[in-house]
Design a protein around this motif. Structure first.
Motif, PDB file in Angstrom:
ATOM      1  N   SER A 194       2.428   5.979  -2.920  1.00  0.00           N
ATOM      2  CA  SER A 194       3.545   6.876  -3.226  1.00  0.00           C
ATOM      3  C   SER A 194       3.732   7.085  -4.725  1.00  0.00           C
ATOM      4  O   SER A 194       4.531   7.929  -5.140  1.00  0.00           O
ATOM      5  CB  SER A 194       4.841   6.301  -2.637  1.00  0.00           C
ATOM      6  OG  SER A 194       5.250   5.146  -3.349  1.00  0.00           O
ATOM      7  N   TRP A 213       5.138  13.214   3.685  1.00  0.00           N
ATOM      8  CA  TRP A 213       4.017  12.661   4.451  1.00  0.00           C
ATOM      9  C   TRP A 213       4.235  12.957   5.936  1.00  0.00           C
ATOM     10  O   TRP A 213       5.317  12.757   6.470  1.00  0.00           O
ATOM     11  CB  TRP A 213       3.910  11.150   4.295  1.00  0.00           C
ATOM     12  CG  TRP A 213       3.590  10.670   2.910  1.00  0.00           C
ATOM     13  CD1 TRP A 213       3.468  11.420   1.779  1.00  0.00           C
ATOM     14  CD2 TRP A 213       3.369   9.315   2.517  1.00  0.00           C
ATOM     15  NE1 TRP A 213       3.191  10.623   0.701  1.00  0.00           N
ATOM     16  CE2 TRP A 213       3.110   9.325   1.120  1.00  0.00           C
ATOM     17  CE3 TRP A 213       3.353   8.105   3.194  1.00  0.00           C
ATOM     18  CZ2 TRP A 213       2.847   8.161   0.407  1.00  0.00           C
ATOM     19  CZ3 TRP A 213       3.085   6.946   2.484  1.00  0.00           C
ATOM     20  CH2 TRP A 213       2.836   6.980   1.096  1.00  0.00           C
ATOM     21  N   VAL A 218      -2.368   5.835   5.331  1.00  0.00           N
ATOM     22  CA  VAL A 218      -1.968   4.904   4.276  1.00  0.00           C
ATOM     23  C   VAL A 218      -1.890   3.488   4.825  1.00  0.00           C
ATOM     24  O   VAL A 218      -2.411   2.531   4.230  1.00  0.00           O
ATOM     25  CB  VAL A 218      -0.611   5.318   3.669  1.00  0.00           C
ATOM     26  CG1 VAL A 218      -0.121   4.259   2.689  1.00  0.00           C
ATOM     27  CG2 VAL A 218      -0.738   6.668   2.963  1.00  0.00           C
ATOM     28  N   ILE A 219      -1.222   3.331   5.966  1.00  0.00           N
ATOM     29  CA  ILE A 219      -1.057   1.999   6.548  1.00  0.00           C
ATOM     30  C   ILE A 219      -2.413   1.420   6.966  1.00  0.00           C
ATOM     31  O   ILE A 219      -2.696   0.242   6.739  1.00  0.00           O
ATOM     32  CB  ILE A 219      -0.081   2.062   7.737  1.00  0.00           C
ATOM     33  CG1 ILE A 219       1.330   2.357   7.215  1.00  0.00           C
ATOM     34  CG2 ILE A 219      -0.097   0.761   8.527  1.00  0.00           C
ATOM     35  CD1 ILE A 219       2.366   2.568   8.292  1.00  0.00           C
ATOM     36  N   ARG A 223       0.830  -1.212   0.000  1.00  0.00           N
ATOM     37  CA  ARG A 223       0.000   0.000   0.000  1.00  0.00           C
ATOM     38  C   ARG A 223       0.863   1.261   0.000  1.00  0.00           C
ATOM     39  O   ARG A 223       0.547   2.240  -0.679  1.00  0.00           O
ATOM     40  CB  ARG A 223      -0.911  -0.027   1.229  1.00  0.00           C
ATOM     41  CG  ARG A 223      -1.913   1.115   1.290  1.00  0.00           C
ATOM     42  CD  ARG A 223      -2.868   1.074   0.129  1.00  0.00           C
ATOM     43  NE  ARG A 223      -3.949   2.040   0.328  1.00  0.00           N
ATOM     44  CZ  ARG A 223      -4.624   2.612  -0.651  1.00  0.00           C
ATOM     45  NH1 ARG A 223      -4.336   2.308  -1.907  1.00  0.00           N
ATOM     46  NH2 ARG A 223      -5.581   3.460  -0.405  1.00  0.00           N
ATOM     47  N   ILE A 224       1.940   1.247   0.779  1.00  0.00           N
ATOM     48  CA  ILE A 224       2.841   2.413   0.794  1.00  0.00           C
ATOM     49  C   ILE A 224       3.425   2.649  -0.591  1.00  0.00           C
ATOM     50  O   ILE A 224       3.474   3.786  -1.082  1.00  0.00           O
ATOM     51  CB  ILE A 224       3.965   2.206   1.830  1.00  0.00           C
ATOM     52  CG1 ILE A 224       3.385   2.185   3.252  1.00  0.00           C
ATOM     53  CG2 ILE A 224       5.017   3.308   1.714  1.00  0.00           C
ATOM     54  CD1 ILE A 224       4.365   1.719   4.313  1.00  0.00           C
ATOM     55  N   SER A 263       8.134   3.488   4.874  1.00  0.00           N
ATOM     56  CA  SER A 263       7.432   4.600   5.514  1.00  0.00           C
ATOM     57  C   SER A 263       8.322   5.836   5.582  1.00  0.00           C
ATOM     58  O   SER A 263       7.869   6.964   5.355  1.00  0.00           O
ATOM     59  CB  SER A 263       6.981   4.217   6.933  1.00  0.00           C
ATOM     60  OG  SER A 263       6.058   3.155   6.903  1.00  0.00           O
ATOM     61  N   VAL A 265       8.528  -2.352   5.806  1.00  0.00           N
ATOM     62  CA  VAL A 265       7.459  -1.367   6.043  1.00  0.00           C
ATOM     63  C   VAL A 265       8.027  -0.101   6.678  1.00  0.00           C
ATOM     64  O   VAL A 265       7.691   1.019   6.259  1.00  0.00           O
ATOM     65  CB  VAL A 265       6.354  -1.972   6.942  1.00  0.00           C
ATOM     66  CG1 VAL A 265       5.376  -0.891   7.409  1.00  0.00           C
ATOM     67  CG2 VAL A 265       5.597  -3.060   6.196  1.00  0.00           C
ATOM     68  N   GLY A 300       7.634   7.897   2.464  1.00  0.00           N
ATOM     69  CA  GLY A 300       6.638   8.691   3.166  1.00  0.00           C
ATOM     70  C   GLY A 300       7.195   9.950   3.785  1.00  0.00           C
ATOM     71  O   GLY A 300       7.112  11.040   3.214  1.00  0.00           O
ATOM     72  N   THR A 328       0.796   9.126   6.985  1.00  0.00           N
ATOM     73  CA  THR A 328       1.377   7.782   6.924  1.00  0.00           C
ATOM     74  C   THR A 328       0.471   6.765   7.620  1.00  0.00           C
ATOM     75  O   THR A 328       0.282   5.646   7.128  1.00  0.00           O
ATOM     76  CB  THR A 328       2.768   7.775   7.584  1.00  0.00           C
ATOM     77  OG1 THR A 328       3.589   8.771   6.965  1.00  0.00           O
ATOM     78  CG2 THR A 328       3.429   6.412   7.432  1.00  0.00           C
TER      79      THR A 328
END
Length: 453
Positions: free
Chosen positions: A82, A294, A302-303, A77-78, A285, A281, A289, A299
Motif C-alpha cells: 500500500s 483494491w 497481495v495476501i 505485506r499489505i 485489507s 489483517v 485495500g 487483495t
C-alpha cells in the motif's frame, strides 16, 4: 542412560545441526529434522515411535506459531504494497529534517520492522535509503547502519517475529507478556545502536552509488495492484499498532482484572495473538485495500504474495519444535539442565551465552533461538520461574541471538551487497554493531530480571 551420556548425545545433536548447516549447506529445516531423528534413535526411542514423536513435536509448535507468523506476514505485506513504508519514511524525514535523516531512517526501520521480517523489510526499504542518501550525500554507512540495526532489534525480540514466538512457545512463556516487555529493552537497544552506528560510520567510508539499478523486491509491480493514493501516516501507524495493542490489552487485563470480569473475557479472545493479528489483517485489507481501490482479486494477490517468503520460516520453526520435543522426550533436556545448573551461573546468563554462541556458529538468529530454548526450558522449569521471569528469559535468548553476526549470516550479505560495503568494512561495522547492541539488550534484560524477580 546416565546424565553424562544424555548430555553428550545432546551436544552431538547440536554439533550435527551446526555441521549440516555450516559445512554441508543443508537447509536448517532438514538439518533440525535429521538431528531430531538421529537423537531419537540414539536415545533409544523405539522405531515405531520415532516418526510419531517427530510429528507430535512439529504439530505442538506449529499449532500457534504458524498462525502468528503467517498472519504477521500478511499484515506486513499489505502495509508494504500500500506504500506504508514510503509514507512512514517521508513523514519521519519531514519531522526530523535532513540533518537527522539517519535517525529518521532508523525510526522507519524500527516501526516498519515490527510486522515485517528483517531481510524482506530491509530490501523493501533499500530504495528509500538510496533515495535519501543520493539527495543528501555523504557516507552510505551513515544511512545503512542505523536502519539495519533498528530492524534487527525488533526482529530478535518483538513478536510476531518467528524466532521469539517459537522460542517463547518452547519455553512456555506467554507471548503477550513477551510482547509487553519486549519494548523495554528494544528502545534502548535501538537508541544505543543508532548512536554507535553513527560513530562507526566515521571509521570507514562507503561511496553512495548514483545508479538506479536497485529496486524494491516485491512491491506493486509484482502483485498486479493498481497504484493508488498513498495512505495517511496515522492510518499506517494505526494498522501496525492495532494487533499489538489488542495483545497488550489481553495480557494486562489478565494481570489486573478478576477471572469472571466481562472485559477480560472478551479480551481473552480478541487479544489472543492469532485473533489480534487476524483482526489486523482484515482491518488493513479494508482500510488500506478495498477503500483505496483494491478489488478482491488484487487483495488476494497481495495476501498470497506474503506466503512464499514465510513458508521456510514456518518449517524451520516447526522443526525447532520437533527437535525440542525430542530433547524433552529422551531426557536430554533434563540432563543438560542438571549440568548447566551445576555451573552456578544464573539461568538468564546461560540463556544469553548459549544463544550467542549458536548464532556465531551457524548464522541464523531464528535457529539460535529455537535451538537454545528447549535446552534452557528444563532448567527454567526446575527453578519454578514466574511468568514474568519466563518472558524475560525468552528476551535474553532473543538478544543473545543478535550477537556475533558475521559471514555465515544471510542478513550480513543482504546488507553488505546491496549497500556495496566491503566484507572487511562490514565486519568492523555491522558485526561490531550487532554484538554491542546485543550486550546492551542483555544488560537491560538483566536489570529487569533483578527488579521484577
Amino acid at each position: 542412560m546416565t546424565t553424562t551420556t544424555l548430555v553428550l548425545l545432546g551436544l552431538a545433536a547440536v554439533v550435527v545441526i551446526l555441521g549440516l548447516i555450516i559445512k554441508g549447506r543443508v537447509h536448517p529445516f532438514l538439518a533440525l529434522m535429521i538431528a531430531a531423528a538421529a537423537l531419537a534413535l540414539a536415545a533409544g526411542i523405539p522405531l515405531p515411535e520415532v516418526v510419531p514423536t517427530l510429528t507430535t513435536g512439529m504439530g505442538n509448535t506449529l499449532g500457534s506459531v504458524a498462525l502468528i507468523v503467517t498472519l504477521g506476514a500478511m499484515l506486513g505485506r499489505i502495509i508494504e504494497v500500500s506504500g506504508g513504508a514510503d509514507v512512514l519514511a517521508r513523514w519521519l524525514l519531514d519531522k526530523f529534517g535532513e540533518k537527522r535523516a539517519p535517525f529518521a531512517l532508523g525510526a522507519t526501520g524500527f516501526i516498519f520492522g515490527i510486522p515485517v521480517f528483517v531481510d524482506v523489510g530491509l530490501i523493501v526499504l533499500i530504495p528509500i535509503v538510496f533515495g535519501v542518501a543520493r539527495r543528501l550525500g555523504g557516507n552510505m554507512l551513515a544511512y545503512a547502519l542505523p536502519i539495519v540495526i533498528a530492524m534487527l532489534t525488533v526482529h530478535v525480540i518483538v513478536p510476531p517475529h518467528p524466532g521469539i514466538v517459537g522460542g517463547s512457545e518452547l519455553l512456555g512463556a506467554d507471548i503477550g507478556l513477551v510482547l509487553l516487555l519486549s519494548f523495554i529493552p528494544a528502545i534502548p537497544m535501538w537508541l544505543f545502536g543508532h548512536w554507535l552506528a553513527m560513530r562507526l560510520a566515521r571509521t570507514a567510508h562507503v561511496e553512495i552509488s548514483q545508479d538506479d539499478v536497485l529496486q524494491s523486491v516485491g512491491g506493486t509491480g509484482r502483485t498486479g495492484v493498481v497504484q493508488t493514493k498513498a495512505p495517511s501516516t496515522g492510518l499506517v501507524l494505526a494498522m501496525i499498532a492495532l494487533p499489538l495493542v489488542l495483545i497488550m490489552l489481553q495480557t494486562t487485563s489478565a494481570l489486573v482484572l478478576p477471572e469472571d470480569n466481562g472485559i477480560r473475557t472478551v479480551l481473552s479472545m480478541v487479544g489472543a495473538s492469532p485473533m489480534a493479528l487476524l483482526i489486523g489483517v482484515i482491518t488493513a485489507s479494508v482500510l488500506l485495500g478495498y477503500r483505496r481501490g483494491w478489488g478482491r482479486e488484487e487483495t488476494e494477490h497481495v495476501i498470497n504474495s506474503a506466503l512464499p517468503p514465510v513458508a521456510a520460516v514456518i518449517l524451520i520453526t516447526g522443526a525447532g519444535g520437533m527437535f525440542g520435543y525430542v530433547l524433552r522426550e529422551t531426557g536430554v533436556s533434563e540432563a543438560v539442565a542438571e549440568v548447566l545448573g551445576g555451573t552456578g551461573l544464573p539461568v538468564i546468563v546461560l540463556a544469553y551465552i548459549m544463544a550467542a554462541l549458536i548464532r556465531a556458529a551457524q548464522g541464523s538468529a531464528t535457529v539460535a533461538i529455537l535451538t537454545t530454548a528447549p535446552l534452557i526450558a528444563p532448567l527454567a522449569a526446575a527453578q519454578s520461574l514466574s511468568p514474568v521471569q519466563m518472558a524475560m528469559l525468552a528476551l535474553s535468548i532473543g538478544v543473545g541471538s543478535m550477537a556475533l553476526s558475521h559471514v555465515n549470516d544471510s542478513l550480513f550479505w543482504v546488507w553488505s551487497r546491496y549497500f556495496r560495503v566491503p566484507v572487511g568494512t562490514a565486519l568492523r561495522t555491522y558485526s561490531v554493531l550487532c554484538t554491542a547492541t546485543s550486550l546492551v539488550g542483555f544488560l537491560v534484560v538483566s536489570v529487569l530480571w533483578l527488579v521484577l524477580s
